[in-house]
Structure formats: structure tokens, C-alpha cells
Design an enzyme around this catalytic site. Sequence first.
Site, PDB file in Angstrom:
ATOM      1  N   LYS A  53       0.843  -1.199   0.000  1.00 20.61           N
ATOM      2  CA  LYS A  53       0.000   0.000   0.000  1.00 20.61           C
ATOM      3  C   LYS A  53       0.880   1.251   0.000  1.00 20.61           C
ATOM      4  O   LYS A  53       0.611   2.206  -0.737  1.00 20.61           O
ATOM      5  CB  LYS A  53      -0.940  -0.001   1.219  1.00 20.61           C
ATOM      6  CG  LYS A  53      -2.079  -1.015   1.086  1.00 20.61           C
ATOM      7  CD  LYS A  53      -2.861  -1.215   2.386  1.00 20.61           C
ATOM      8  CE  LYS A  53      -3.902  -2.324   2.202  1.00 20.61           C
ATOM      9  NZ  LYS A  53      -4.667  -2.639   3.421  1.00 20.61           N
ATOM     10  N   GLN A  97      -4.851  -1.420   9.586  1.00 20.92           N
ATOM     11  CA  GLN A  97      -4.770  -2.744   8.954  1.00 20.92           C
ATOM     12  C   GLN A  97      -5.384  -3.799   9.876  1.00 20.92           C
ATOM     13  O   GLN A  97      -5.079  -3.855  11.068  1.00 20.92           O
ATOM     14  CB  GLN A  97      -3.299  -3.072   8.633  1.00 20.92           C
ATOM     15  CG  GLN A  97      -3.093  -4.373   7.887  1.00 20.92           C
ATOM     16  CD  GLN A  97      -3.680  -4.345   6.470  1.00 20.92           C
ATOM     17  OE1 GLN A  97      -3.777  -3.309   5.842  1.00 20.92           O
ATOM     18  NE2 GLN A  97      -4.076  -5.509   5.979  1.00 20.92           N
ATOM     19  N   ASP A 120     -11.072   3.292   4.179  1.00 21.21           N
ATOM     20  CA  ASP A 120     -11.542   1.915   3.985  1.00 21.21           C
ATOM     21  C   ASP A 120     -13.072   1.841   3.946  1.00 21.21           C
ATOM     22  O   ASP A 120     -13.628   0.804   3.563  1.00 21.21           O
ATOM     23  CB  ASP A 120     -11.084   1.042   5.173  1.00 21.21           C
ATOM     24  CG  ASP A 120      -9.888   0.166   4.845  1.00 21.21           C
ATOM     25  OD1 ASP A 120      -9.741  -0.216   3.673  1.00 21.21           O
ATOM     26  OD2 ASP A 120      -9.120  -0.146   5.774  1.00 21.21           O
TER      27      ASP A 120
HETATM   28  N1  GUN Z   1      -7.188  -6.666   6.044  1.00 20.34           N
HETATM   29  C1  GUN Z   1      -7.562  -7.415   4.968  1.00 20.34           C
HETATM   30  N2  GUN Z   1      -8.174  -6.638   4.059  1.00 20.34           N
HETATM   31  C2  GUN Z   1      -8.194  -5.387   4.553  1.00 20.34           C
HETATM   32  C3  GUN Z   1      -8.692  -4.154   4.065  1.00 20.34           C
HETATM   33  O1  GUN Z   1      -9.260  -4.031   2.979  1.00 20.34           O
HETATM   34  N3  GUN Z   1      -8.498  -3.077   4.881  1.00 20.34           N
HETATM   35  C4  GUN Z   1      -7.890  -3.185   6.089  1.00 20.34           C
HETATM   36  N4  GUN Z   1      -7.772  -2.082   6.821  1.00 20.34           N
HETATM   37  N5  GUN Z   1      -7.429  -4.310   6.565  1.00 20.34           N
HETATM   38  C5  GUN Z   1      -7.575  -5.410   5.800  1.00 20.34           C
END
Ligand code: GUN
Length: 281
Positions: A53, A97, A120
Amino acid sequence: MTCQRLDGKALALQVREEIARRTEALKARGVTPGLAVILVGDDPASEIYVRNKGIACEKAGMRSVTVRLPAGTTQEELRARIEALNADPDIDGILVQLPLPAPLDERQALNAILPEKDVDGFHLLNAGRLLTGESAVVPCTPKGVMRLIRETGLDLSGREAVVVGRSNIVGKPMALLLMQSGCTVTVCHSKTRDLAAHTRRADVLVAAVGRPGIIRGDMVKPGAVVIDVGINRVDGKVVGDVAWDEVSSVAGWVTPVPGGVGPMTIAMLLENTVEIAERRA
Ligand code: GUN
């Protein structure tokens, strides 16, 4: 009918080029989009996702901040870090995350993010807005899946869609987006009695359960659009929830793993960040 591979990697590259242009335009107006990612603990898969990311963000010309906290971080410490980022004018998007290590409460952490910076779309307010059809930050993976489905040119109105998986991150928002697009939506999960009876009716089938190869060829309607959200590690190899060899001889379109939904999730994260920054500008 021959099956087409729905190439998420190529589509994500296109999206990212457009985002880089929008980022340049914002920078010319004195605004650099900024994304902060909070990683608690040392889960190896999360480490990789967070690193990717950050790299994607920098490649798009955005500001990237990674906040690494030890596994023993308390709920209060985590909240304080989130609140500092809420108040930081250089940060547009904040992402915690998941999963968080025990005993941290994910819901509390996600709801501490300012809804305007909730890149998100996991804050209760954004989840509610999506549910009621108001303008919301849309979760990245389901948003990326909708973009992939759109690539097929299929008119979704009145189609049967089946989502396998009922998570807050993918299954539930996915079902809402498909419903908004005019599909008749069925959500299957671990308690579903006859999974194949449902999946065989699907014009659009989204598999998001995290069980390698659970979707077999005889569970798919000929010509269907099959989207594989699964990322499973089997004998050191990354595989999806869809048994590719079988399904690709039945379906009309299938996303590969890797190279399908994964790259689109990152592209949508950048898109959400740039949209928030455009609102600030
Ligand atoms: N863990 C797995 N997928 C995601 C996601 O799309 N966002 C976040 N914040 N954590 C994750």
C-alpha cells in the site's frame, strides 16, 4: 463459450495512471494527498499488504505514512495515534490494517477514525451510508470487484448475483453494491445448506470465504462472471477460493489469483484517498 480472464492487474494499472494524473492536478493546487496506514503487531501477511500500500501510494505521487505499533499496544494508545492522524491536516486517509492482535477491539478502533478520513469505509457512519444509499466512502475490495464486473459489459439489472462470504469487509458491502446495481442478491456463508444449489443460479458469483478451491466447476453456471476474492497460501503458493482449472472451462469470465481482485483493492484505496483529498482541495 470460451472463458475470458478478467485481468485485475492491467485494469489496476489504468486506474493508477488516472489517479497519478489527479494527484498531479491536486499538487498543482498545493494539496498533496496523504494516506496513513497503522499496523499493529507483526503479522507477516499484513506486513506485505501494508508495504504494498505504501509503495503504491508513493508511485502515485502521494504522501505515505506508516505507523508501526507493537503487538502489546493498548486500546487507548491506538486511539491516541488515530486521533493524532485525525487532527493532522496533511493526512487525508487513515487505514487501520486488520486483523488487529488480541485483545484489541477492531470496532472501537475503526470508529475512532474521522468518518471523512475513513479511506476503507469501515466506520459505522460510512457503513450506514452505504446501507441507506447515501454518498459514502465505499470499501476498497467490493468497489474494485464492481469495477472488474463492469469491464465485462454485462448489464446487471435483474441478474442473479451470489456472494459467498458475509464479512463486514467484503461480503456485506459487496451484496449492497450488487443490489444497488439491480441484481437479485443471495448471500451464502458457512451455515448455508446446499451451496452449489445457490451458486449454480448465479450470473455473477463472488467468492470471498478464504477456503482454497471451494468453488468447483460443477457449481458454476455456464457463461457466468466469477470473481475470486480469496487469497490463500497452500504449500507456499497463493491460490484463490475458485478452482481455476475447472471453473475456467465453464464460466464466461474469471478473475485470476494472483492478479485479479488484489491489485484492484490497492487501486481503489488510492482512488478513495484522492477523492478525499479532492474534497479537501
Ligand atoms: N485486512 C484485509 N483486508 C483489509 C482491508 O481491505 N483493509 C484493512 N484495513 N485491513 C484489511
